[in-house]
Design a protein around this motif. Structure first.
Motif, PDB file in Angstrom:
ATOM      1  N   UNK A 170      -2.648  -1.252  -7.602  1.00  0.00           N
ATOM      2  CA  UNK A 170      -1.480  -0.616  -8.207  1.00  0.00           C
ATOM      3  C   UNK A 170      -1.554   0.902  -8.054  1.00  0.00           C
ATOM      4  N   UNK A 171      -2.708   1.481  -8.357  1.00  0.00           N
ATOM      5  CA  UNK A 171      -2.875   2.939  -8.258  1.00  0.00           C
ATOM      6  C   UNK A 171      -2.712   3.402  -6.815  1.00  0.00           C
ATOM      7  N   UNK A 172      -3.304   2.682  -5.886  1.00  0.00           N
ATOM      8  CA  UNK A 172      -3.210   3.061  -4.479  1.00  0.00           C
ATOM      9  C   UNK A 172      -1.774   3.036  -3.971  1.00  0.00           C
ATOM     10  N   UNK A 173      -0.953   2.128  -4.485  1.00  0.00           N
ATOM     11  CA  UNK A 173       0.434   1.998  -4.033  1.00  0.00           C
ATOM     12  C   UNK A 173       1.392   2.903  -4.809  1.00  0.00           C
ATOM     13  N   UNK A 179      -6.110   6.693 -11.149  1.00  0.00           N
ATOM     14  CA  UNK A 179      -7.191   6.190 -11.996  1.00  0.00           C
ATOM     15  C   UNK A 179      -7.606   7.279 -12.965  1.00  0.00           C
ATOM     16  N   UNK A 180      -8.022   6.859 -14.143  1.00  0.00           N
ATOM     17  CA  UNK A 180      -8.370   7.818 -15.191  1.00  0.00           C
ATOM     18  C   UNK A 180      -9.497   7.208 -16.020  1.00  0.00           C
ATOM     19  N   UNK A 196      -8.929   3.444 -17.090  1.00  0.00           N
ATOM     20  CA  UNK A 196      -7.515   3.116 -17.228  1.00  0.00           C
ATOM     21  C   UNK A 196      -6.728   3.849 -16.147  1.00  0.00           C
ATOM     22  N   UNK A 197      -5.423   3.971 -16.342  1.00  0.00           N
ATOM     23  CA  UNK A 197      -4.550   4.719 -15.429  1.00  0.00           C
ATOM     24  C   UNK A 197      -3.786   5.754 -16.227  1.00  0.00           C
TER      25      UNK A 197
END
Length: 197
Positions: A170-173, A179-180, A196-197
């Motif tokens: 999800x983060x990559x897209x 990312x966090x 998390x994000x």
């Protein structure tokens, strides 16, 4: 002098309200989550067909993290454990809810698998968790957060990481999320970093 701008801070329901207020000319300056500013600028989601190309970012204040708070004795160790549970996602008309909906959809989690969905204000989350009326809540906040810290001290609550292959995909897209990690020790109840994000 008379040429100086005068400001009055006004509390509002949140980012989506503020963006609509800017569009209607009811507000001249507003605080909004950056992901919602991006959606308004691009004209997607609730802003479809009405892109706000005149928006400008003046400053960034702090990162906000999607934070999963759960009752400590509830047996929830991952997002997969929310099936059949009472989970707060926030009021449907808020940017908080919109952000959480986007993240859940992006990582393949269907809220209809939850036992019950609550639609609380962020201010009510701690009280409802502490009273045991909900099992978990997603909030979108900057860390450290004094209200969350006090609630974690007062009740048996903890934070759960949002991590794994689906979250990384999800983060990559995503253009809006990254990312966090809430650093270890940010809250006394959390001796390890929370992903998390």
């Amino acid at each position: 002098g008379p040429q100086d701008l005068r400001c009055s801070p006004e509390p509002t329901p949140g980012s989506q309200y503020n963006l609509l207020g800017l569009r209607k000319g009811e507000l001249d300056f507003a605080f909004v989550q950056s992901d919602w500013q991006h959606r308004a600028y691009e004209g997607v989601g609730p802003f479809a067909g009405a892109a706000m190309r005149n928006l400008r970012s003046v400053m960034s204040l702090y990162a906000e993290a999607v934070t999963l708070v759960v009752r400590g004795n509830g047996g929830i160790g991952s997002i997969d454990d929310l099936t059949g549970r009472a989970v707060d996602l926030g009021n449907p008309s808020t940017a908080r809810r919109g952000t959480i909906d986007r993240v859940l959809r992006g990582i393949g989690v269907a809220p209809d698998t939850f036992g019950r969905i609550a639609e609380l204000s962020t201010a009510a989350v701690g009280q409802e968790l502490c009273a045991g009326r909900i099992d978990a809540a997603f909030i979108v906040i900057g860390h450290p957060n004094a209200r969350l810290g006090e609630t974690l001290r007062r009740c048996d609550l903890r934070l759960v990481s949002l991590d794994g292959a689906e979250v990384r995909r999800f983060v990559e897209a995503s253009e809006d999320f990254e990312s966090y990690a809430i650093p270890a020790g940010t809250y006394a109840a959390e001796p390890e970093a929370v992903r998390t994000v």
